[in-house]
Motif scaffolding. Sequence first.
Motif, PDB file in Angstrom:
ATOM      1  N   ARG A   2       0.864  -1.177   0.000  1.00  0.00           N
ATOM      2  CA  ARG A   2       0.000   0.000   0.000  1.00  0.00           C
ATOM      3  C   ARG A   2       0.906   1.235   0.000  1.00  0.00           C
ATOM      4  O   ARG A   2       1.700   1.431   0.919  1.00  0.00           O
ATOM      5  N   ILE A   3       0.770   2.019  -1.030  1.00  0.00           N
ATOM      6  CA  ILE A   3       1.705   3.132  -1.228  1.00  0.00           C
ATOM      7  C   ILE A   3       0.937   4.448  -1.318  1.00  0.00           C
ATOM      8  O   ILE A   3       0.029   4.600  -2.138  1.00  0.00           O
ATOM      9  N   LEU A   5       0.512   8.172  -2.360  1.00  0.00           N
ATOM     10  CA  LEU A   5       1.037   9.019  -3.420  1.00  0.00           C
ATOM     11  C   LEU A   5       1.071  10.482  -2.972  1.00  0.00           C
ATOM     12  O   LEU A   5       0.032  11.066  -2.639  1.00  0.00           O
ATOM     13  N   THR A  22       1.518   7.644 -12.517  1.00  0.00           N
ATOM     14  CA  THR A  22       2.114   6.998 -11.342  1.00  0.00           C
ATOM     15  C   THR A  22       1.137   5.976 -10.756  1.00  0.00           C
ATOM     16  O   THR A  22       1.525   4.857 -10.403  1.00  0.00           O
ATOM     17  N   VAL A  23      -0.129   6.355 -10.666  1.00  0.00           N
ATOM     18  CA  VAL A  23      -1.149   5.436 -10.152  1.00  0.00           C
ATOM     19  C   VAL A  23      -1.255   4.213 -11.070  1.00  0.00           C
ATOM     20  O   VAL A  23      -1.237   3.062 -10.613  1.00  0.00           O
ATOM     21  N   LEU A  26       1.809   1.902 -10.569  1.00  0.00           N
ATOM     22  CA  LEU A  26       1.832   1.158  -9.303  1.00  0.00           C
ATOM     23  C   LEU A  26       0.769   0.057  -9.304  1.00  0.00           C
ATOM     24  O   LEU A  26       1.030  -1.055  -8.847  1.00  0.00           O
ATOM     25  N   GLU A  27      -0.392   0.383  -9.834  1.00  0.00           N
ATOM     26  CA  GLU A  27      -1.472  -0.628  -9.853  1.00  0.00           C
ATOM     27  C   GLU A  27      -1.128  -1.762 -10.803  1.00  0.00           C
ATOM     28  O   GLU A  27      -1.397  -2.929 -10.517  1.00  0.00           O
ATOM     29  N   HIS A  31       0.316  -3.138  -6.873  1.00  0.00           N
ATOM     30  CA  HIS A  31       0.306  -2.438  -5.584  1.00  0.00           C
ATOM     31  C   HIS A  31      -0.930  -1.554  -5.476  1.00  0.00           C
ATOM     32  O   HIS A  31      -1.575  -1.226  -6.470  1.00  0.00           O
ATOM     33  N   GLU A  32      -1.208  -1.158  -4.255  1.00  0.00           N
ATOM     34  CA  GLU A  32      -2.362  -0.313  -4.028  1.00  0.00           C
ATOM     35  C   GLU A  32      -1.897   1.133  -3.834  1.00  0.00           C
ATOM     36  O   GLU A  32      -1.090   1.414  -2.943  1.00  0.00           O
ATOM     37  N   ALA A  33      -2.397   2.002  -4.690  1.00  0.00           N
ATOM     38  CA  ALA A  33      -2.056   3.410  -4.553  1.00  0.00           C
ATOM     39  C   ALA A  33      -3.159   4.132  -3.811  1.00  0.00           C
ATOM     40  O   ALA A  33      -4.339   3.914  -4.095  1.00  0.00           O
TER      41      ALA A  33
ATOM     42  N   TRP B 467      -8.856  11.858  -9.244  1.00  0.00           N
ATOM     43  CA  TRP B 467      -8.838  10.796  -8.234  1.00  0.00           C
ATOM     44  C   TRP B 467     -10.234  10.620  -7.625  1.00  0.00           C
ATOM     45  O   TRP B 467     -10.746   9.503  -7.503  1.00  0.00           O
TER      46      TRP B 467
END
Lengths: 242, 482, 204
Positions: A2-3, A5, A22-23, A26-27, A31-33, B467
């Motif tokens: 879990r990262i 941002l 970036t999201v 990572l996904e 990984h979880e952004a 987001w």
Amino acid sequence: MRIALFVTCLADAVFPDVGRATVTLLERLGHEAVFPPTQTCCGQMHVNTGYQREAVPLVRHHVEAFEPYDVVVAPSGSCVGSVRHQHAMVARGAGDEALAGRATAVAARTYELSELLVDVLGVEDVGAYFPHRVTYHPTCHSLRMLRVDDKPLRLLRQVRGMTLLELPDADQCCGFGGTFALKNADTSTAMLADKMRNVVASGAEVATAGDSSCLMHIGGGLSRLRTGTRTLHLAEILAATA
Amino acid sequence: MGHLRGEQSFPDAARGALADSQLRRNLGHATTTIRGKRAAVVAECDDWEELRLAGEALKSSTMARLDQHLVELEERVTARGGVVHWARDAHEANAIVTRLVRETGETEVVKVKSMATQEIGLNDALAEAGITAQETDLAELIVQLGGDLGSHILVPAIHRNRAEIREIFLREMPGVDPELTAEPRRLAEAARLYLRERFLRAKVAISGANFGVAESGTLLVVESEGNGRMCLTLPETLITVMGIEKVVPTWQDLEVFLQLLPRSSTGERMNPYTSAWTGVTPGDGPQAFHLVLLDNGRTATLADEVGRAALHCIKCSACLNVCPVYERAGGHAYGSVYPGPIGAVLSPQLTGVEDNASLPYASSLCGACFDACPVRIDIPSLLVRLRAQHVDANRGGVPSPEAAAMAAASWVMADHRRFAAAETASRLGRLLGRSTGRIGSLPPPLDAWTGSRDLPRPPAESFRQWWARERGQGRARERGQS
Amino acid sequence: MSARDEVLGRIRAANSAAGHPLARPVPREYARTGTHAPGSAAVLELLRDRLVDYRATVVDAAGDVPAAIAVALAGVDGPALVPAGLPDGWVPGGVADTGFSPAELDGFAAVVTGAAAACAVTGTIALDAGPDQGRRALTLVPDVHVCVVRADQVVETVPELLARLDPVRPTTFVSGPSATSDIELHRVEGVHGPRTLIVVLDAP
């Protein structure tokens, strides 16, 4: 993993594609952004221009926003440099030792994108595809403050379809330097001219780097040259797929 | 206070230099050459980082006991037949040296290149007293003959190329061979001939010092041409002006600095000549020796717990040679005998930052100077600190437009709701650059940006809006507080 | 108040204002001694290489110093100047220094001396005005300097070199002939000091 941002204020407001890339990246790597919604700005512009007192609330705000997370990533060598090398100093300058300690703890968990990928996640091939001629500009704060060394290049060398071209005098500053670009606009422009000449000489279609700020400066100049050479953040190339 | 500040601010002075394409070529060529040489000889030393750490620690330890080391140096020099003088400022140092020269009855002195005497404007002070000071270092000679100012710590004539030097020699050097070519070897030969008779007849010499060893009273001058040896050896009287920060505790400490300095400075394993002398040696060299210890703002610099690191400088000039700002703007733009990155932190501290307020901003903070510094002076951090001191000194009263903007930005960015609102407002900028996607001109002060660079058009949607839309407000909040 | 007292007072006040910084121990992790013994073949070879790199000439004495000096002086017109304490027989016809004026020293084309010590890594010779070297002016004014270095005087590193020297003696460190980098930062050999440096290496 879990990262969190830390997208940086510049990417948030002006270059949202860098944050989205970036999201995506990572996904794609499994990984979880997460985006801590209260984040704003690291305060580097204030500190580097001499407004350290004005930076204190920003440092406190940043620490509060990111304290709950184990790993923080930012697509910016410069902003991570600020978190790592300035936040505790600013807090200490304001006589707030407790904040300095908290800032140091957050800084220890904060990584620039290429550091996170290579050092923390242990990845060099992120599965990207980018069929273009690219040259890489190592930004000063990535190179000399964070010492990311060749990590961005190791990532770029694994990108499929891409031709990585050498940038002459790569380690020379592009001339951005935050408010330096305004206060010493003539010198900044002279430095930019040499950087652009080298970018064009490299034969690349795209100049990339780990900092949106330097790219805004280099890209803003290249746009005037009308050579067709454009700038893209490292995250955008690493996020690209066929 | 001497030659530590210019008439113009750095940006104004740099503008003229940037327009001089010959100067740009000369500087680019010279700094590229020396960068390559330095890198090669530094790479030969496996223990370079260990030497830098030792140099840094030696300097900071010496400063912590500076009073004791200076008293010891004074005792040793005096015991060996030298006379030590103390000068609070440039005026006092100039008065002491002028008096000492007058007491010899001479009206002509030869000089070894020295930053301290340039800093205090000694040559002008001597000229007012009817004393001619002959610079003997080749670059200083070029500058002196050209009626010019030095623009580099090591190579004051770095802004001149060989053709320009030839012209200066032909125009200003009495008795010069009219067939003189621009070949560096021929130019050096012309300087040799011109200065030879002056060395042989000189009765008084003035020098600076690279190091003063407290435990033995030994002074050292590091040089290349032999003009230093001529001045330090042949005359009857030697007057050395040394900044108080140049003291080192022991002879052994030189084993660090005599490795760091030449490789950082001229890019050589060792400079051709280093002279070391202690007081007066009967039958060898000057029989009268005076040491003038100079403060001139150094103690004020020492009072800043961080800024005092600027006093660690051993005047190698490596930071100038790697600095992209110095390479473009040249040394004159700094308005001080100490140009480049170290000058941008040292000069404002010696004069007081409000007297030299543009210098701390004459840097993009790229950090190349810190990497090159043989005694690890963190110049970027010192620059940032000086900027803060300048801003703090101007608080109270009506805030400048910049200060108002910074305060507003701080207020906005200390809260994410205010920041998000500001992002929405900035989207008004989308009205600009609708056709090209880029903004090509803005009103002042932002025209400093758009004078040479387009600005990207603000996006239709900020990242945080994306987001919220794509990943969901609720989800984000839930994760953010889990 | 005297300038001395005032400056010293300012220093004390400044150190106090800066929070009384401590004189921390100095880390000396750098190489203090070399990997080769003084006078060893490896050290002599390194010295030779470094001297030549900076445009000095090296003549191997091969056990016969006077002959090597004669070779070094072959192109020199007139008698060579020698310090009063130079070993007898090294320079037949040499003129011993009797306290010549600078102008008189300028009349000699060459000088022959011994040395105090040498450092291989940097190609540096130290002269400390010993009897076989004489006062500093002797090795400065004549245009050719022939310097005899014994193998046992050669150390590898700068720290080893300094450890062999007495600071209170007037000392000159010589690394190659006179040179300048003042024109476009290019090194040019030969300005005010001797333009020719010939090292006679006296190794067994």
